[in-house]
Design an enzyme around this catalytic site. Structure first.
Site, PDB file in Angstrom:
ATOM      1  N   GLU A   1       5.576  -3.565   0.519  1.00 46.57           N
ATOM      2  CA  GLU A   1       5.470  -2.907  -0.807  1.00 46.57           C
ATOM      3  C   GLU A   1       4.713  -1.895  -0.938  1.00 46.57           C
ATOM      4  O   GLU A   1       3.751  -1.744  -0.761  1.00 46.57           O
ATOM      5  CB  GLU A   1       5.303  -4.202  -1.616  1.00 46.57           C
ATOM      6  CG  GLU A   1       5.655  -4.135  -3.271  1.00 46.57           C
ATOM      7  CD  GLU A   1       4.703  -3.273  -3.981  1.00 46.57           C
ATOM      8  OE1 GLU A   1       4.726  -2.113  -4.122  1.00 46.57           O
ATOM      9  OE2 GLU A   1       3.657  -3.805  -4.586  1.00 46.57           O
TER      10      GLU A   1
ATOM     11  N   GLY B   1       0.702  -1.257  -0.065  1.00 45.00           N
ATOM     12  CA  GLY B   1      -0.086  -0.040   0.055  1.00 45.00           C
ATOM     13  C   GLY B   1       0.737   1.484  -0.096  1.00 45.00           C
ATOM     14  O   GLY B   1       1.922   1.264  -0.557  1.00 45.00           O
ATOM     15  N   SER B   2       0.434   2.291   0.784  1.00 43.65           N
ATOM     16  CA  SER B   2       0.957   3.665   0.611  1.00 43.65           C
ATOM     17  C   SER B   2       2.345   3.756   1.557  1.00 43.65           C
ATOM     18  O   SER B   2       2.230   2.968   2.412  1.00 43.65           O
ATOM     19  CB  SER B   2       0.013   4.806   0.781  1.00 43.65           C
ATOM     20  OG  SER B   2      -0.318   4.432   2.205  1.00 43.65           O
TER      21      SER B   2
ATOM     22  N   GLU C   1       3.875   9.605  -6.569  1.00 38.69           N
ATOM     23  CA  GLU C   1       3.388   8.677  -7.103  1.00 38.69           C
ATOM     24  C   GLU C   1       1.749   9.147  -7.156  1.00 38.69           C
ATOM     25  O   GLU C   1       1.163   9.175  -5.991  1.00 38.69           O
ATOM     26  CB  GLU C   1       3.285   7.496  -6.335  1.00 38.69           C
ATOM     27  CG  GLU C   1       2.613   6.219  -6.874  1.00 38.69           C
ATOM     28  CD  GLU C   1       2.659   5.142  -5.924  1.00 38.69           C
ATOM     29  OE1 GLU C   1       2.410   5.031  -4.785  1.00 38.69           O
ATOM     30  OE2 GLU C   1       2.978   3.876  -6.507  1.00 38.69           O
TER      31      GLU C   1
END
Ligand code: TAP
Length: 487
Positions: free
Chosen positions: A256, A234-235, A389
């Site tokens: 991740e 996730g973030s 992102e």
């Protein structure tokens, strides 16, 4: 599997092999991203529900039902689940598309990949062997792989079915009992896949699923004192929270956390080969892919040529509901659509050239969370759009001078997940692959994220640890060193 109606669906938790509502009966509405309408509900789990799930996993691990199975027996169960997923392929794909808004073609590919995780790790379960170490005379030393025990898994909304397979299959293959908290925006296929696991013969407690909000159920899971390892995708911000929780419990974690992955196009690249792949790498799943190739670095000699060709491509892109199965579907939620739109609006307001955008099909439902794919360029290297992102279908073009400049630019980011390199020069392919910091580098192709066999993960702000491939089997296990004195 019970037939999936498209309206009025209520999805429960799966705890100790049973479908159960949240302890207090609380639920959360589930919206279709394609039309913004409520079509289902999920359980809003509390700390109490998470605690029940962790206790169930602990019992399964400690008891013979799961924890004492041989690797061969575990592997067979995983492979059986892979078969069941394929038997129910179309129903699962339709549910995934309805829940996430992704086009049906993508949803079908995702379900195939989910099955493949269980095939791959099912057949690998009995192939993880220990080793012996030559030591002092009269001693034998064995290093034996062991499961952690109870593993927690927090996954995002972008690929729920795939993530279910990616994170649970290797953990289960190694003998861990698991508790999964999927994202509240998209968790229907994880619930259905867990039901299929019970049908396949997984014992109660091997796979528990608790749905609900991240700050409630997710926090309760990551902070739980009786989990032995945690996996999170996730973030970066939530990754920090998870890692702090893991640190307090002195357990390990794999994180991740996304990326800002470069596609580096040198002047000698085969553009006919490269440009369709580069376009797909940013529009796939409407750009909501951690490994999306979101920074297009182009050697300045061919910048105008690439720009012209990409403008034509982006202008032809079409967007619509999951059922329309066009290039792009909607984004996952109104919140995500607003987030991406605000990046685009601010970029336009700051004077960045918006070169082309996808078109919304006139037949698309009016209240869906649609945000057109956008191409910007040239974008200054320090612009927020070149650095953050976006997690949406936004591609930024940045020119570079030569190989050294390309490498510097590729690495000039907080992230390090994946990269694509496009050149016919063999020596340059190797030099650039070695110099770019990231978990995966693709030369004249870009299948980032794909490939169950390929270790995947990041460096820097993209996280640490590896999932996929045999690397995940090592990630979800520890080792015990046994030293025997036999005189
Ligand atoms: P996150 O908040 O990071 O959500 C990921 C998962 O963590 C979800 O299951 C979420 O649950 C859970 N979570 C949230 N807060 C938590 C907490 N305090 N403790 C434990 N778990 C928690 O991502 P998001 O808000 O959905 O998206 C925000 C941004 O994150 C996106 O715009 C994108 O940039 C990035 N993102 C990256 C990825 C990948 S694959 N790298 C995936 C998704 C999002 P709930 O969703 O149910 O609250």
């Amino acid at each position: 599997m019970t037939e999936l109606a498209s309206t009025d669906l209520a999805f429960n938790n799966i705890i100790d092999g049973k479908l159960v509502a949240a302890s207090d009966g609380a639920t959360i509405d589930v919206l279709s991203p394609s039309n913004g309408q409520v079509f289902a509900s999920i359980s809003r789990s509390s700390q109490l529900d998470v605690d029940k799930a962790v206790k169930s996993a602990r019992r399964a691990f400690e008891s013979g039902t799961w924890g004492k199975l041989t690797a061969l027996e575990r592997g067979r169960l995983l492979m059986k689940l892979g078969e069941k997923i394929l038997e129910n392929h179309e129903e699962l794909a339709q549910l995934e598309a309805l829940d996430t808004g992704k086009p049906m073609t993508q949803a079908r590919a995702d379900i195939t990949a989910a099955a493949r995780y269980f095939e791959f790790y099912g057949s690998a379960a009995d192939k993880v062997h220990g080793e012996t170490i030559p030591y002092v005379d009269g001693y034998t030393v064995a290093v034996v792989p062991e499961p952690y025990g109870v593993t927690g898994h927090v996954i995002p909304w972008n690929y729920p079915a795939q993530m279910f397979g990616r994170t649970l299959a290797p953990a289960l293959a190694m003998g861990n009992a698991t508790v999964l908290k999927p994202a509240e925006e998209a968790c229907l296929t994880p619930v259905k896949l867990s039901e299929l696991a019970l049908e396949a013969g997984f014992p109660p407690g091997a796979i528990n699923v608790v749905t609900g909000y991240g700050h409630e159920a997710g926090a309760a899971l990551s902070e739980h004192p009786d989990i032995d390892f945690i996996s999170f995708t996730g973030s970066p911000d939530v990754g920090t929270i998870i890692q702090c929780a893991a640190a307090k419990n002195h357990i390990g974690c794999v994180l991740e956390l996304g990326g800002k992955s470069p596609q580096i196009v040198f002047a000698d690249a085969d553009l006919e080969q490269a440009l369709p792949v580069i376009t797909n790498a940013i529009i796939q799943n409407a750009g909501q892919t951690c490994s999306a190739g979101s920074r297009l670095l182009v050697q300045q000699d061919i910048f105008e040529q690439v720009k012209t060709k990409l403008v034509a491509r982006f202008s032809e892109l079409r967007m619509g509901s999951h059922e329309m199965d066009l290039h792009c579907g909607p984004l996952i939620s109104a919140k995500q659509q607003q987030r991406v739109k605000s990046f685009v609006d601010q970029a336009v307001a700051s004077g960045l050239p918006l070169l082309a955008q996808a078109q919304l099909s006139p037949d698309a439902p009016v209240d869906g969370f649609y945000q057109p794919a956008a191409l910007f360029g040239p974008v200054p290297r320090d612009h927020i759009l070149a650095r953050e992102e976006v997690f949406g279908p936004v591609l930024v073009m940045i020119p570079f001078a030569d190989e050294a400049d390309a490498i510097e630019l590729a690495n000039d980011t907080d992230f390090g997940l994946a990269a694509g390199v496009w050149t016919k020069d063999g020596a340059r392919q190797i030099r650039v692959a070695n110099a770019v910091r990231g978990g995966q580098v693709f030369i004249n192709n870009y299948g980032a994220g794909a490939g169950i066999e390929l270790p995947f993960g990041g460096v820097k702000k993209s996280g640490h640890g590896r999932e996929k491939g045999f690397a995940a089997l090592h990630e979800f296990s520890t080792t015990k060193t046994i030293v025997i004195n036999h005189g």
